[in-house]
Design a protein around this motif. Structure first.
Motif, short mmCIF file in Angstrom:
data_model
loop_
_atom_site.label_atom_id
_atom_site.label_comp_id
_atom_site.label_asym_id
_atom_site.label_seq_id
_atom_site.Cartn_x
_atom_site.Cartn_y
_atom_site.Cartn_z
N GLN A 65 13.58 12.76 -9.03
CA GLN A 65 13.94 12.31 -7.70
C GLN A 65 15.04 13.21 -7.11
O GLN A 65 16.15 13.24 -7.63
N PRO A 66 14.77 13.96 -6.04
CA PRO A 66 15.82 14.74 -5.40
C PRO A 66 16.84 13.82 -4.72
O PRO A 66 16.51 12.69 -4.31
N VAL A 67 18.07 14.29 -4.63
CA VAL A 67 19.17 13.47 -4.10
C VAL A 67 19.84 14.18 -2.93
O VAL A 67 20.24 15.35 -3.05
N PHE A 68 19.97 13.48 -1.81
CA PHE A 68 20.79 13.94 -0.68
C PHE A 68 22.10 13.18 -0.78
O PHE A 68 22.13 11.96 -0.69
N GLU A 120 18.18 17.27 -8.95
CA GLU A 120 18.34 18.26 -7.88
C GLU A 120 19.14 17.59 -6.76
O GLU A 120 18.63 16.69 -6.08
N VAL A 121 20.39 18.00 -6.60
CA VAL A 121 21.29 17.36 -5.64
C VAL A 121 21.62 18.32 -4.50
O VAL A 121 22.03 19.46 -4.74
N GLN A 122 21.44 17.85 -3.28
CA GLN A 122 21.90 18.60 -2.11
C GLN A 122 23.18 17.92 -1.63
O GLN A 122 23.15 16.79 -1.15
N PRO A 169 9.18 7.73 -10.50
CA PRO A 169 10.13 8.28 -9.54
C PRO A 169 9.79 7.93 -8.10
O PRO A 169 8.62 7.87 -7.70
N LEU A 170 10.83 7.72 -7.31
CA LEU A 170 10.69 7.57 -5.87
C LEU A 170 10.64 8.96 -5.23
O LEU A 170 10.87 9.97 -5.89
N GLY A 211 0.78 -1.23 0.00
CA GLY A 211 0.00 0.00 0.00
C GLY A 211 0.81 1.28 0.00
O GLY A 211 0.23 2.36 0.15
N ILE A 212 2.14 1.18 -0.17
CA ILE A 212 2.97 2.39 -0.19
C ILE A 212 3.50 2.59 -1.60
O ILE A 212 4.34 1.82 -2.09
N ALA A 213 3.00 3.62 -2.25
CA ALA A 213 3.37 3.90 -3.64
C ALA A 213 4.83 4.31 -3.74
O ALA A 213 5.41 4.83 -2.78
N PRO A 214 5.47 4.11 -4.90
CA PRO A 214 6.85 4.55 -5.08
C PRO A 214 7.08 6.02 -4.73
O PRO A 214 8.14 6.38 -4.22
N SER A 215 6.08 6.87 -4.95
CA SER A 215 6.22 8.29 -4.65
C SER A 215 6.34 8.56 -3.15
O SER A 215 6.62 9.69 -2.75
#
Length: 221
Positions: A160-163, A191-193, A132-133, A104-108
């Motif tokens: 997908q943003p990236v840390f 988008e990378v932090q 996208p995750l 029940g947990i979507a990739p998003s």
């Protein structure tokens, strides 16, 4: 067959999953103690999933068998990662994502995180996501295949943003390789932090606090 995992749920009926891949020679228990340090009181219920990598011989360690996401064949970061092992581990990550979707947990609403070898697999898997995750977390790691791998990304993956975080004095994966990988991802449209800390091949309290801030924004979105 789906990988065995250590699981922690921070409340009933979790609405989000953090799927966290350990480093070479460790197992799914390695990062489980970080959960209480990371959590914020106002967050929704989360499920943390810490899979155990398969046991395989690792060339760079004299062929010793240990938990590893892929074989490491040498010191050259451009060619050191065993491509077949990466493919196998990416498929295993996809199976875990599909299992969460079935629960029940979507990739998003799934964040894919990893440390060292686990981070390399998180990035490799993230590049290929057509759906996208919620985000990717790359700790003390690098992107296998570098710019060539980034060029093969799925067009939807850049959502997908990236840390991305690394230690200044990392003797295992020198910080310049991490930083170069972060720059490759940025040039590819992610988008990378980027963060660097005064530490070796490890995690630190400041890094966990920064990751918590980043996760806070993902959960709010």
């Amino acid at each position: 067959m789906r990988l065995e995992c250590v699981e922690q749920e921070t409340g009933p009926a979790p609405a989000w999953t953090v799927l966290w891949l350990h480093g070479l020679g460790a197992d799914g228990h390695d990062f489980a103690p970080i959960v209480p340090e990371l959590l914020r009181p106002h967050w929704p219920a989360l499920r943390f999933v810490f899979p155990h990598a398969p046991v395989r011989p690792v060339t760079i360690n004299g062929g010793m068998r240990m938990r590893a996401w892929y074989d490491i064949t040498g010191m050259d970061f451009a060619t050191r990662a065993d491509a077949a092992g990466i493919e196998e581990s990416v498929a295993q990550v996809e199976a875990l994502v599909a299992h969460e979707a079935a629960r029940g947990i979507a990739p998003s609403r799934i964040v894919l995180a990893g440390f060292s070898q686990g981070g390399a697999i998180a990035l490799a898997a993230g590049l290929r996501r057509s759906e996208p995750l919620a985000g990717l977390v790359a700790l003390s790691t690098y992107l296998p295949g570098g710019a060539a791998a980034a060029a093969q990304r799925h067009p939807n993956a850049v959502a997908q943003p990236v840390f991305f975080a690394h230690g200044d004095s990392d003797p295992v994966i020198p910080v310049q390789y991490g930083q170069a990988s972060a720059q490759v991802l940025e040039r590819a449209g992610f988008e990378v932090q980027w963060h660097r800390y005064p530490m070796a091949h490890q995690v630190c309290a400041e890094e966990i606090a920064d990751l918590g801030d980043w996760l806070d924004r993902r959960l709010a979105a």
